[in-house]
Design a protein around this motif. Sequence first.
Motif, mmCIF file in Angstrom:
data_model
loop_
_atom_site.group_PDB
_atom_site.id
_atom_site.type_symbol
_atom_site.label_atom_id
_atom_site.label_comp_id
_atom_site.label_asym_id
_atom_site.label_seq_id
_atom_site.Cartn_x
_atom_site.Cartn_y
_atom_site.Cartn_z
ATOM 1 N N ILE A 58 -7.300 -39.099 -52.140
ATOM 2 C CA ILE A 58 -6.130 -39.937 -52.448
ATOM 3 C C ILE A 58 -6.621 -41.325 -52.849
ATOM 4 C CG2 ILE A 58 -3.962 -40.882 -51.554
ATOM 5 C CD1 ILE A 58 -4.069 -38.598 -49.398
ATOM 6 N N GLU A 59 -6.493 -41.619 -54.145
ATOM 7 C CA GLU A 59 -6.960 -42.916 -54.669
ATOM 8 C C GLU A 59 -5.807 -43.902 -54.539
ATOM 9 O OE1 GLU A 59 -9.692 -40.568 -57.984
ATOM 10 O OE2 GLU A 59 -7.557 -40.948 -58.293
ATOM 11 N N PHE A 60 -5.807 -44.689 -53.475
ATOM 12 C CA PHE A 60 -4.575 -45.412 -53.111
ATOM 13 C C PHE A 60 -4.498 -46.839 -53.641
ATOM 14 C CE2 PHE A 60 -5.830 -48.208 -49.585
ATOM 15 C CZ PHE A 60 -7.101 -47.725 -49.307
ATOM 16 N N THR A 61 -5.592 -47.395 -54.152
ATOM 17 C CA THR A 61 -5.514 -48.702 -54.818
ATOM 18 C C THR A 61 -6.675 -48.836 -55.801
ATOM 19 O OG1 THR A 61 -5.667 -51.115 -54.577
ATOM 20 C CG2 THR A 61 -6.742 -49.801 -52.860
ATOM 21 N N ASN A 62 -6.388 -49.420 -56.968
ATOM 22 C CA ASN A 62 -7.511 -49.673 -57.884
ATOM 23 C C ASN A 62 -7.743 -51.182 -58.047
ATOM 24 O OD1 ASN A 62 -5.483 -50.445 -59.625
ATOM 25 N ND2 ASN A 62 -6.185 -49.217 -61.352
ATOM 26 N N TYR A 63 -7.145 -51.976 -57.153
ATOM 27 C CA TYR A 63 -7.525 -53.394 -57.110
ATOM 28 C C TYR A 63 -8.899 -53.476 -56.465
ATOM 29 C CZ TYR A 63 -2.828 -55.029 -58.254
ATOM 30 O OH TYR A 63 -1.648 -55.285 -58.897
ATOM 31 N N GLU A 92 3.160 -38.913 -48.534
ATOM 32 C CA GLU A 92 3.661 -37.823 -49.375
ATOM 33 C C GLU A 92 2.487 -36.992 -49.933
ATOM 34 O OE1 GLU A 92 6.291 -35.317 -50.844
ATOM 35 O OE2 GLU A 92 6.763 -36.941 -49.433
ATOM 36 N N CYS A 93 1.411 -37.682 -50.347
ATOM 37 C CA CYS A 93 0.209 -36.972 -50.822
ATOM 38 C C CYS A 93 -0.347 -36.085 -49.709
ATOM 39 C CB CYS A 93 -0.893 -37.953 -51.233
ATOM 40 S SG CYS A 93 -0.492 -38.963 -52.656
ATOM 41 N N CYS A 94 -0.390 -36.624 -48.491
ATOM 42 C CA CYS A 94 -0.912 -35.845 -47.364
ATOM 43 C C CYS A 94 -0.037 -34.615 -47.124
ATOM 44 C CB CYS A 94 -0.949 -36.684 -46.088
ATOM 45 S SG CYS A 94 -2.071 -38.089 -46.182
ATOM 46 N N LYS A 95 1.269 -34.814 -47.214
ATOM 47 C CA LYS A 95 2.204 -33.718 -46.962
ATOM 48 C C LYS A 95 1.985 -32.587 -47.968
ATOM 49 C CE LYS A 95 7.169 -32.986 -46.478
ATOM 50 N NZ LYS A 95 8.482 -33.636 -46.667
ATOM 51 N N MET A 295 -13.902 -31.957 -54.121
ATOM 52 C CA MET A 295 -12.924 -32.964 -53.693
ATOM 53 C C MET A 295 -11.808 -33.106 -54.726
ATOM 54 S SD MET A 295 -15.697 -35.673 -52.176
ATOM 55 C CE MET A 295 -14.505 -36.741 -51.432
ATOM 56 N N PRO A 296 -10.844 -32.164 -54.691
ATOM 57 C CA PRO A 296 -9.752 -32.227 -55.663
ATOM 58 C C PRO A 296 -8.904 -33.481 -55.464
ATOM 59 C CG PRO A 296 -9.766 -30.143 -54.452
ATOM 60 C CD PRO A 296 -10.735 -31.030 -53.775
ATOM 61 N N ASN A 297 -8.307 -33.910 -56.554
ATOM 62 C CA ASN A 297 -7.487 -35.105 -56.562
ATOM 63 C C ASN A 297 -6.077 -34.799 -56.049
ATOM 64 O OD1 ASN A 297 -6.264 -37.539 -57.311
ATOM 65 N ND2 ASN A 297 -7.753 -37.783 -58.956
ATOM 66 N N LEU A 298 -5.652 -35.573 -55.040
ATOM 67 C CA LEU A 298 -4.294 -35.426 -54.504
ATOM 68 C C LEU A 298 -3.420 -36.609 -54.878
ATOM 69 C CD1 LEU A 298 -4.531 -34.243 -50.746
ATOM 70 C CD2 LEU A 298 -3.489 -33.039 -52.658
ATOM 71 N N SER A 299 -3.989 -37.570 -55.633
ATOM 72 C CA SER A 299 -3.221 -38.760 -55.995
ATOM 73 C C SER A 299 -2.054 -38.361 -56.885
ATOM 74 C CB SER A 299 -4.094 -39.754 -56.754
ATOM 75 O OG SER A 299 -5.336 -39.932 -56.123
ATOM 76 N N PRO A 300 -0.967 -39.146 -56.857
ATOM 77 C CA PRO A 300 0.147 -38.853 -57.764
ATOM 78 C C PRO A 300 -0.366 -38.854 -59.204
ATOM 79 C CG PRO A 300 0.724 -40.618 -56.221
ATOM 80 C CD PRO A 300 -0.721 -40.331 -56.024
ATOM 81 N N GLU A 319 -1.396 -31.346 -66.532
ATOM 82 C CA GLU A 319 -1.837 -29.971 -66.232
ATOM 83 C C GLU A 319 -2.670 -29.912 -64.946
ATOM 84 O OE1 GLU A 319 -3.176 -31.951 -68.355
ATOM 85 O OE2 GLU A 319 -5.297 -31.873 -67.853
ATOM 86 N N SER A 320 -3.102 -31.067 -64.463
ATOM 87 C CA SER A 320 -3.979 -31.041 -63.294
ATOM 88 C C SER A 320 -3.233 -31.354 -61.992
ATOM 89 C CB SER A 320 -5.120 -32.031 -63.486
ATOM 90 O OG SER A 320 -4.600 -33.323 -63.657
ATOM 91 N N ALA A 321 -1.893 -31.273 -62.030
ATOM 92 C CA ALA A 321 -1.121 -31.553 -60.822
ATOM 93 C C ALA A 321 -1.639 -30.729 -59.652
ATOM 94 C CB ALA A 321 0.351 -31.278 -61.071
ATOM 95 N N GLN A 322 -2.084 -29.529 -59.957
ATOM 96 C CA GLN A 322 -2.571 -28.647 -58.895
ATOM 97 C C GLN A 322 -4.057 -28.384 -59.068
ATOM 98 O OE1 GLN A 322 -0.974 -27.389 -56.344
ATOM 99 N NE2 GLN A 322 1.154 -27.871 -56.774
ATOM 100 N N CYS A 323 -4.867 -29.337 -58.730
ATOM 101 C CA CYS A 323 -6.318 -29.139 -58.835
ATOM 102 C C CYS A 323 -6.782 -28.014 -57.916
ATOM 103 C CB CYS A 323 -7.053 -30.410 -58.444
ATOM 104 S SG CYS A 323 -6.936 -31.707 -59.677
ATOM 105 N N ARG A 324 -6.055 -27.821 -56.848
ATOM 106 C CA ARG A 324 -6.453 -26.800 -55.884
ATOM 107 C C ARG A 324 -6.641 -25.438 -56.554
ATOM 108 N NH1 ARG A 324 -5.959 -24.364 -50.432
ATOM 109 N NH2 ARG A 324 -7.360 -22.673 -50.963
ATOM 110 N N GLY A 325 -5.641 -25.041 -57.371
ATOM 111 C CA GLY A 325 -5.694 -23.747 -58.043
ATOM 112 C C GLY A 325 -6.848 -23.674 -59.031
#
Length: 347
Positions: A58-63, A92-95, A295-300, A319-325
């Motif tokens: 979860i990439e939560f800040t890019n500052y 929400e990402c965790c959920k 390490m799939p991306n879970l960020s929005p 198309e990468s909303a579901q990196c898991r698959g």
Amino acid sequence: MENNMKQHVQQLLEKRDLPDEGLVQLIESEQADAFLFPAANGVRRRIYGDAVYIRGLIEFTNYCKNNCYYCGIRRDNGKAVRYRLRTEEILECCKEGYALGYRTFVLQGGEDPYFTDERICRIVSSIRERYPDCAITLSIGEKPKDSYRAYFQAGANRYLLRHETANEIHYSRLHPAEMLSKNRKRCLYDLKEIGYQVGAGFMVGSPFQTTEHLVEDLRFLQALSPDMVGIGPYLRHQDTPFCPYENGSLERTLRLISILRLMLPHALIPATTALGTIHPEGREMGLKAGANVVMPNLSPVSVRKLYSLYDDKICTGEESAQCRGCLEKRVERAGCRIVTDIGNVRR
Ligand code: 5AD
Ligand code: FES
């Protein structure tokens, strides 16, 4: 020459170590690969079977207050569009991740002063409260030891901080003067002392890097003995001072993954996003060379393009909303299988 390589690999297999000259030859020689990759894959298989671990990123800040010359989200990149996720968005990402089977959440961000220790601790405790069975990993840079302690007490278990390069002079060519290799190494030892599972790592092919520097990286990692080692090729970003320099090499990165697997047989070694960016099948190749984590991306999806450390980063489109698959298929192609349990979390 070929015989030589075979002997080097044999010695690494038996002793988990090799004199510097042997390491230099292995890193530099294509002829090593035919022995190195299968040997590392074999060790991975002997210790971990076909298991590959997933960590939800979860990439939560890019500052970022830092100005590393190689990095796309450096302070002075005025072209970077900055964002921060709110606590509810992180949760929400965790959920979503939990529902998909993730049991480790990696909170990664730039060194963003907005996220004070208090704010970080509040985020960590709210995740901890909701997901007592998950590991929480932080990757938010260099902090005082007391801050690391506070995050740990709030419920964080793991911390990723790449050392970037173990050589002090090389480090000073990749970073502005206010950043010091010895502070970074000190942070890694602090984290270990507090009880975190620690991840270190470096870029392969960063500007001015020599093979000898890579050997120093290996020696540093032998001494630190981290739980995880993240490595990936250096990749250029168009809006950084290092934009003129060439990308690191895929082959060299794979060789280093294999050497690390042989030196630190139990280490968690991710097939990184940078590896997947430099080649469409880079992550599969990484797994076959001895890596055992993805390490799939879970960020929005809406912010993924903005967390741009280097150009052409994968997993940023709709198309990468579901990196898991996607990763599940890739892991299978490498002859492995994703496991969702967290393994041995130290608390
Ligand atoms: N190319 C490859 N890796 C990079 N990182 C930062 N910028 C780049 C780049 N241009 C890596 C660093 C950092 C991690 C989060 O991403 O090693 O520690
Ligand atoms: Fe993200 Fe394939 S892992 S799209």
